[in-house]
Design an enzyme around this catalytic site. Structure first.
Site, PDB file in Angstrom:
ATOM      1  N   ASP A  90       0.799  -1.224   0.040  1.00  0.00           N
ATOM      2  CA  ASP A  90      -0.023  -0.005   0.208  1.00  0.00           C
ATOM      3  C   ASP A  90       0.771   1.367  -0.042  1.00  0.00           C
ATOM      4  O   ASP A  90       1.497   1.462   1.090  1.00  0.00           O
ATOM      5  CB  ASP A  90      -0.967  -0.104   1.211  1.00  0.00           C
ATOM      6  N   HIS A  91       0.846   2.059  -1.246  1.00  0.00           N
ATOM      7  CA  HIS A  91       1.622   3.072  -1.220  1.00  0.00           C
ATOM      8  C   HIS A  91       1.504   4.326  -0.311  1.00  0.00           C
ATOM      9  O   HIS A  91       2.125   5.238  -0.168  1.00  0.00           O
ATOM     10  CB  HIS A  91       1.679   3.729  -2.711  1.00  0.00           C
ATOM     11  N   ARG A  92       0.223   4.209   0.445  1.00  0.00           N
ATOM     12  CA  ARG A  92       0.052   5.198   1.462  1.00  0.00           C
ATOM     13  C   ARG A  92       0.657   5.098   2.715  1.00  0.00           C
ATOM     14  O   ARG A  92       0.827   6.026   3.353  1.00  0.00           O
ATOM     15  CB  ARG A  92      -1.463   5.102   1.555  1.00  0.00           C
ATOM     16  N   CYS A 115       3.977   3.792   2.901  1.00  0.00           N
ATOM     17  CA  CYS A 115       5.195   3.935   2.733  1.00  0.00           C
ATOM     18  C   CYS A 115       5.755   4.267   1.261  1.00  0.00           C
ATOM     19  O   CYS A 115       4.853   4.207   0.414  1.00  0.00           O
ATOM     20  CB  CYS A 115       6.173   2.745   3.424  1.00  0.00           C
TER      21      CYS A 115
END
Length: 485
Positions: free
Chosen positions: A455-457, A459
């Site tokens: 999940d790019h949110r 890290c």
């Protein structure tokens, strides 16, 4: 007579319904307290539901294959001998559209509150096999249907005399749909709203099929399956005919329910809610395989499997990059009402397990406290439990990071879907001989591919790449991470 009705209890773990797989008793059977009366499927596992009452089975509420909501009647029991004194009452039919409409704000529900309190004090854990405390039966009272707009109790249902039929008697009203504003989505069920929210479906885009355009669970599920307004309804008993969308004859139609329904909703929620990114790397696993082979020769009965070593490396990596062992909460845990990232002390390591009933993800709780041998024992236990359909809801829903060994299917890589609501999943491809350059020389090595979806949110790529590189280095040179194990 005193007929007692057992309602399907609060399942916990965020579950709101269960599929009735099979009845273990029949009407007229004598049952005892904590005797299993039905087998249900929920949270990707099969569970026997014991009765909190002893007596004679008077009525079974539901048929095999039917999905029951929490708080709906499951079984009615009369005390021993009472069946000969008076006939059982006629129970009103329960609609399939979902739970009864909620009361107006401030309205009291004594029966509902009594049910919740009795669940806490009595057989609140019956669905996961704990039975009633001390083996004592706890009386339950059915929730009476109420007028949702006024919050008042509905009129009692009259019981017909033996042998009599009253065709003129009106059916009992279970709920009255309030007049909602025309511009607002017509949905009063919190379960339906939750399903739509987790599936990424806007209620405003749906056309309700219920009274006054009320949006029902079936409307959300239809949108999730791609059956919009005007599309053919897929049912188990639909006549085989030509599909107007393809011009082909339909060979069969299979309802999506049970485990497949749970998996579908989870995967859809993951794709709809998580902005995922993927990184991958080729890894030379020759040294790890040689190390395990040497241990196997010296300790043939106690050498952990390869999965246990990989799990231990992953856990060491999560200790260095804890951001991947977290969850993104859009609007929870923040006094300002904004989004937050929830981090954990410890790791519940999930691993994908293929079973005859579908893909499940049991998790090793507090895996970070275990060595490779302990991990191997627990992974084997959970795998066997999942394949037998005996894994508990807690074991199947408490993971914080997932390890997926799809190499057992003979594939090198996969665009995996994160096990929602976790934030990352690490995939391991098959290990095969490949040409690889080692110290400037071309050699045949045991190669595999690691793929991390995150999940790019929570890290950035630097964190994800650092974690993946750490695990890869541990596989290529196991001795380099001994200090971290």
């Amino acid at each position: 007579m005193s007929l007692r009705t057992f309602l399907l209890p609060d399942l916990g773990e965020g579950l709101t319904e269960a599929e009735l797989v099979t009845w273990l008793v029949a009407v007229g059977d004598e049952i005892r307290v904590d005797q299993p009366v039905a087998e249900v499927e929920t949270a990707k596992s099969l569970v026997e539901v014991p009765s909190p009452f002893a007596g004679t089975v008077a009525q079974l509420h539901g048929e095999a294959g039917q999905t029951l909501d929490v708080g709906r009647p499951l079984i009615s029991v009369s005390p021993s001998g009472a069946a000969d004194q008076a006939p059982p009452p006629v129970a009103p039919e329960v609609p399939d559209e979902g739970p009864a409409a909620p009361a107006a704000p401030g309205a009291s529900d004594p029966d509902g509150e009594a049910y919740r309190q009795e669940e806490k004090a009595g057989s609140g854990n019956v669905l996961i096999g704990y039975g009633t405390p001390g083996g004592h039966a706890v009386a339950r009272r059915s929730r009476r249907p109420r007028n949702a707009a006024a919050g008042t109790a509905a009129a009692p249902v009259a019981v017909a005399a033996p042998g009599s039929v009253s065709a003129a008697s009106p059916a009992p009203a279970l709920a009255i749909v309030p007049d909602l504003p025309a511009e607002a989505p017509r949905c009063i069920s919190p379960l339906v709203r939750k399903l739509a929210r987790e599936s990424g479906i806007r209620l405003a885009d749906l056309q309700g099929s219920g009274a006054n355009g009320l949006i029902l669970r079936s409307d959300v599920e239809g949108a999730l399956a791609g059956n919009g307004p005007g599309s053919p309804t897929v049912t188990a008993d639909s006549a085989v005919a030509e599909d107007p969308r393809t011009g082909l004859m339909v060979a069969s139609r299979t309802p999506v329910k049970g485990l497949r329904k749970t998996v579908a909703a989870n995967l859809a929620a993951s794709r709809a809610n998580i902005p995922e990114a993927t990184v991958w790397v080729d890894v030379d696993a020759t040294s790890l395989l040689e190390l395990r082979a040497d241990l196997k020769r010296r300790h043939p009965e106690s050498t952990p499997g390869l999965m246990a070593f990989l799990a231990r490396f992953v856990l060491a990596g999560l200790a260095k990059f804890p951001e991947l062992n977290a969850r993104f909460d859009p609007a929870a845990g923040n006094t300002a009402g904004g989004a937050s990232i929830t981090a954990y002390e410890g790791v519940n390591l999930g691993f994908a397990a293929q079973t005859d009933r579908g893909l499940v993800v049991p998790s090793v709780r507090r895996a970070d406290t275990m060595n490779a041998r302990q991990l191997d024992t627990e992974i084997r236990r959970l795998t066997a439990s999942a394949r037998d359909g005996k894994a508990t809801p807690a074991e199947l829903t408490s993971g914080t990071f997932t390890l997926n060994n799809y190499g057992v299917f003979g594939v090198d890589g996969s665009a995996a879907i994160i096990n929602y609501p976790e934030s990352a999943i690490l995939g391991i491809g098959r290990i095969i001989d490949k040409p690889w350059v080692v110290d400037g020389a071309l050699m045949v090595r045991k190669m595999t591919e690691l793929t991390l979806v995150f999940d790019h949110r929570i890290c950035d790529g630097g964190t994800a790449g650092g974690f993946l590189r750490y695990v890869a280095d541990a596989i290529e040179n196991p001795g380099s991470v001994l200090a971290d194990l």
